[in-house]
Write a protein that holds these residues in place. Sequence first.
Motif, mmCIF file in Angstrom:
data_model
loop_
_atom_site.group_PDB
_atom_site.id
_atom_site.type_symbol
_atom_site.label_atom_id
_atom_site.label_comp_id
_atom_site.label_asym_id
_atom_site.label_seq_id
_atom_site.Cartn_x
_atom_site.Cartn_y
_atom_site.Cartn_z
ATOM 1 N N GLY A 292 0.816 -1.197 0.000
ATOM 2 C CA GLY A 292 0.000 0.000 0.000
ATOM 3 C C GLY A 292 0.856 1.256 0.000
ATOM 4 N N VAL A 293 0.501 2.200 -0.849
ATOM 5 C CA VAL A 293 1.217 3.474 -0.975
ATOM 6 C C VAL A 293 0.180 4.579 -1.056
ATOM 7 C CG1 VAL A 293 2.783 4.844 -2.410
ATOM 8 C CG2 VAL A 293 3.116 2.367 -2.236
ATOM 9 N N HIS A 294 0.425 5.696 -0.384
ATOM 10 C CA HIS A 294 -0.492 6.829 -0.441
ATOM 11 C C HIS A 294 0.185 8.001 -1.144
ATOM 12 C CE1 HIS A 294 -3.278 5.467 3.093
ATOM 13 N NE2 HIS A 294 -3.252 4.631 2.070
ATOM 14 N N MET A 295 -0.584 8.657 -2.008
ATOM 15 C CA MET A 295 -0.053 9.771 -2.788
ATOM 16 C C MET A 295 -0.896 11.020 -2.506
ATOM 17 S SD MET A 295 2.382 10.279 -5.087
ATOM 18 C CE MET A 295 2.601 8.632 -5.789
ATOM 19 N N LEU A 296 -0.248 12.078 -2.060
ATOM 20 C CA LEU A 296 -0.931 13.354 -1.852
ATOM 21 C C LEU A 296 -0.931 14.134 -3.164
ATOM 22 C CD1 LEU A 296 0.696 14.146 1.575
ATOM 23 C CD2 LEU A 296 -1.768 13.850 1.207
ATOM 24 N N ALA A 297 -2.117 14.536 -3.588
ATOM 25 C CA ALA A 297 -2.274 15.301 -4.825
ATOM 26 C C ALA A 297 -2.787 16.685 -4.468
ATOM 27 C CB ALA A 297 -3.251 14.598 -5.762
ATOM 28 N N ARG B 111 -17.454 -4.044 3.809
ATOM 29 C CA ARG B 111 -18.372 -5.151 4.126
ATOM 30 C C ARG B 111 -17.609 -6.467 4.237
ATOM 31 N NH1 ARG B 111 -23.852 -4.926 3.745
ATOM 32 N NH2 ARG B 111 -24.836 -2.997 3.020
ATOM 33 N N ALA B 112 -16.667 -6.684 3.327
ATOM 34 C CA ALA B 112 -15.891 -7.929 3.355
ATOM 35 C C ALA B 112 -15.019 -8.006 4.607
ATOM 36 C CB ALA B 112 -15.034 -8.030 2.094
ATOM 37 N N MET B 113 -14.483 -6.865 5.056
ATOM 38 C CA MET B 113 -13.691 -6.865 6.289
ATOM 39 C C MET B 113 -14.565 -7.194 7.494
ATOM 40 S SD MET B 113 -10.766 -3.908 5.978
ATOM 41 C CE MET B 113 -11.829 -2.571 5.435
ATOM 42 N N VAL B 114 -15.778 -6.662 7.502
ATOM 43 C CA VAL B 114 -16.712 -6.997 8.580
ATOM 44 C C VAL B 114 -16.985 -8.494 8.584
ATOM 45 C CG1 VAL B 114 -19.111 -6.746 9.347
ATOM 46 C CG2 VAL B 114 -17.779 -4.717 8.738
ATOM 47 N N ASP B 115 -17.192 -9.067 7.415
ATOM 48 C CA ASP B 115 -17.443 -10.507 7.331
ATOM 49 C C ASP B 115 -16.260 -11.313 7.860
ATOM 50 O OD1 ASP B 115 -19.928 -10.063 6.245
ATOM 51 O OD2 ASP B 115 -19.300 -10.381 4.167
ATOM 52 N N ARG B 116 -15.059 -10.884 7.519
ATOM 53 C CA ARG B 116 -13.872 -11.599 8.004
ATOM 54 C C ARG B 116 -13.750 -11.490 9.524
ATOM 55 N NH1 ARG B 116 -8.768 -11.359 3.805
ATOM 56 N NH2 ARG B 116 -9.926 -12.119 1.999
ATOM 57 N N LEU B 117 -14.028 -10.310 10.050
ATOM 58 C CA LEU B 117 -13.966 -10.133 11.500
ATOM 59 C C LEU B 117 -14.993 -11.008 12.206
ATOM 60 C CD1 LEU B 117 -13.459 -6.271 11.585
ATOM 61 C CD2 LEU B 117 -11.855 -7.963 12.505
ATOM 62 N N ARG B 118 -16.184 -11.069 11.643
ATOM 63 C CA ARG B 118 -17.217 -11.913 12.246
ATOM 64 C C ARG B 118 -16.788 -13.380 12.198
ATOM 65 N NH1 ARG B 118 -21.895 -9.504 13.531
ATOM 66 N NH2 ARG B 118 -23.061 -11.442 13.417
ATOM 67 N N ASP C 291 -7.223 1.257 20.861
ATOM 68 C CA ASP C 291 -7.376 2.491 20.083
ATOM 69 C C ASP C 291 -7.327 2.136 18.609
ATOM 70 O OD1 ASP C 291 -4.614 2.100 19.475
ATOM 71 O OD2 ASP C 291 -4.047 3.297 21.219
ATOM 72 N N VAL C 292 -7.566 3.149 17.770
ATOM 73 C CA VAL C 292 -7.626 2.907 16.326
ATOM 74 C C VAL C 292 -6.305 2.354 15.805
ATOM 75 C CG1 VAL C 292 -7.755 4.085 14.087
ATOM 76 C CG2 VAL C 292 -9.484 4.536 15.845
ATOM 77 N N SER C 293 -5.178 2.886 16.287
ATOM 78 C CA SER C 293 -3.879 2.390 15.828
ATOM 79 C C SER C 293 -3.704 0.913 16.145
ATOM 80 C CB SER C 293 -2.744 3.200 16.471
ATOM 81 O OG SER C 293 -2.786 4.544 16.046
ATOM 82 N N GLY C 294 -4.297 0.472 17.269
ATOM 83 C CA GLY C 294 -4.180 -0.923 17.661
ATOM 84 C C GLY C 294 -4.867 -1.883 16.710
ATOM 85 N N ALA C 295 -5.764 -1.366 15.867
ATOM 86 C CA ALA C 295 -6.440 -2.225 14.887
ATOM 87 C C ALA C 295 -5.598 -2.438 13.643
ATOM 88 C CB ALA C 295 -7.783 -1.620 14.494
ATOM 89 N N PHE C 296 -4.597 -1.571 13.445
ATOM 90 C CA PHE C 296 -3.772 -1.662 12.231
ATOM 91 C C PHE C 296 -2.539 -2.514 12.504
ATOM 92 C CE2 PHE C 296 -6.615 1.694 11.196
ATOM 93 C CZ PHE C 296 -6.741 1.648 9.819
ATOM 94 N N THR C 297 -2.802 -3.782 12.803
ATOM 95 C CA THR C 297 -1.761 -4.774 13.036
ATOM 96 C C THR C 297 -2.063 -5.989 12.181
ATOM 97 O OG1 THR C 297 -2.969 -5.864 14.836
ATOM 98 C CG2 THR C 297 -1.563 -3.985 15.436
ATOM 99 N N GLN C 298 -1.086 -6.906 12.125
ATOM 100 C CA GLN C 298 -1.282 -8.129 11.356
ATOM 101 C C GLN C 298 -2.403 -8.986 11.940
ATOM 102 O OE1 GLN C 298 0.311 -9.039 8.354
ATOM 103 N NE2 GLN C 298 0.747 -6.857 8.557
ATOM 104 N N ARG D 225 -5.221 -10.485 9.239
ATOM 105 C CA ARG D 225 -6.249 -11.539 9.176
ATOM 106 C C ARG D 225 -7.573 -11.038 8.613
ATOM 107 N NH1 ARG D 225 -7.181 -14.353 14.696
ATOM 108 N NH2 ARG D 225 -7.376 -12.170 15.362
ATOM 109 N N ALA D 226 -7.894 -9.774 8.853
ATOM 110 C CA ALA D 226 -9.175 -9.247 8.373
ATOM 111 C C ALA D 226 -9.006 -8.232 7.249
ATOM 112 C CB ALA D 226 -9.942 -8.612 9.532
ATOM 113 N N HIS D 227 -7.801 -8.130 6.730
ATOM 114 C CA HIS D 227 -7.562 -7.168 5.656
ATOM 115 C C HIS D 227 -8.154 -7.661 4.340
ATOM 116 C CE1 HIS D 227 -5.116 -5.330 2.353
ATOM 117 N NE2 HIS D 227 -5.442 -4.252 3.044
ATOM 118 N N VAL D 228 -8.719 -6.729 3.585
ATOM 119 C CA VAL D 228 -9.253 -7.024 2.251
ATOM 120 C C VAL D 228 -8.730 -5.950 1.306
ATOM 121 C CG1 VAL D 228 -11.340 -7.221 0.832
ATOM 122 C CG2 VAL D 228 -11.339 -8.098 3.186
ATOM 123 N N GLU D 229 -8.187 -6.370 0.184
ATOM 124 C CA GLU D 229 -7.680 -5.400 -0.782
ATOM 125 C C GLU D 229 -8.830 -4.721 -1.511
ATOM 126 O OE1 GLU D 229 -4.759 -6.986 -3.397
ATOM 127 O OE2 GLU D 229 -3.363 -7.499 -1.776
#
Length: 286
Positions: free
Chosen positions: A71-76, A102-109, A146-153, A161-165
């Motif tokens: 993942g890469v973010h570009m500021l325009a 929606r797919a991430m919610v399904d994976r989390l469930r 916290d929110v940062s704690g959700a951005f882990t593997q 585990r719950a990431h969806v491209e």
Amino acid sequence: MRIDLHTHSTASDGTDTPAELVRAAAAQGLDVVALTDHDTTRGHAEALTALPEGLTLVTGAELSCRVDGMGVHMLAYLFDPDEPEFARERELVRDDRVPRARAMVDRLRGLGVPVTWERVAAIAGDGSVGRPHVAEALVELGVVPDVSGAFTQEWLADGGRAHVEKHELDPFTAVRLVKAAGGVAVLAHPGAAKRGRTLPDAMLAELAAGGLDGVEVDHMDHDEHARARLRGLARELGLLTTGSSDYHGSRKTCRLGEFTTDPEIYGEITRRATGAFPVPGTGGRP
């Protein structure tokens, strides 16, 4: 002169409305603020209408990109929002956000987390739904602190585990589109290793050769070593260096103006842009 070139509103995943954001920026003593919501320009009109006197707005967006599974973010900045090809690509990215969430919610469930799509959608409100809204739902459920704690593997990070491209731009395509729309392209937080893999130096050099204007160096997710390395690399490649808060309101701990951009760099950004121009405030009058 205090210049913050990376902020988010409720038009994407921030918690301040665009009007609240520009008023807060003025209250923090900023002279220039850029509104760079994810893959959308929808908040610009409200921000412009509410823009306080003494504050200048730089219109922009943060583009979701992916290359080699990373993942890469570009500021325009200061592009023509109506340029057809660029507008179509932003729309494709935005349209993919709902099925992805929606797919991430399904994976989390499936992992035993009792999160619901209805709650995620309510948190997102009128904004473009994204991972931070799912993360906030996890915070509410006590799954992460916290929110940062959700951005882990374990949860939502790239490859987690719950990431969806989702549909994302190739960064080389993103640079081409931004430039064709008269804008200026700056790579966002390229040294944020805690977010996952970072862009190799060789690829940054290729982006620079392809028209990239700059790199965001001073950012809360960069330690001193990362800042020094990026500053040196930018000097070698002839890239501009910016500093920004990446403000998201109460969703993150960063403060407006926590990091800022040198006025000379800002001046060069405005000189390079032909798609749009900074707008000085009129005291909140349209």
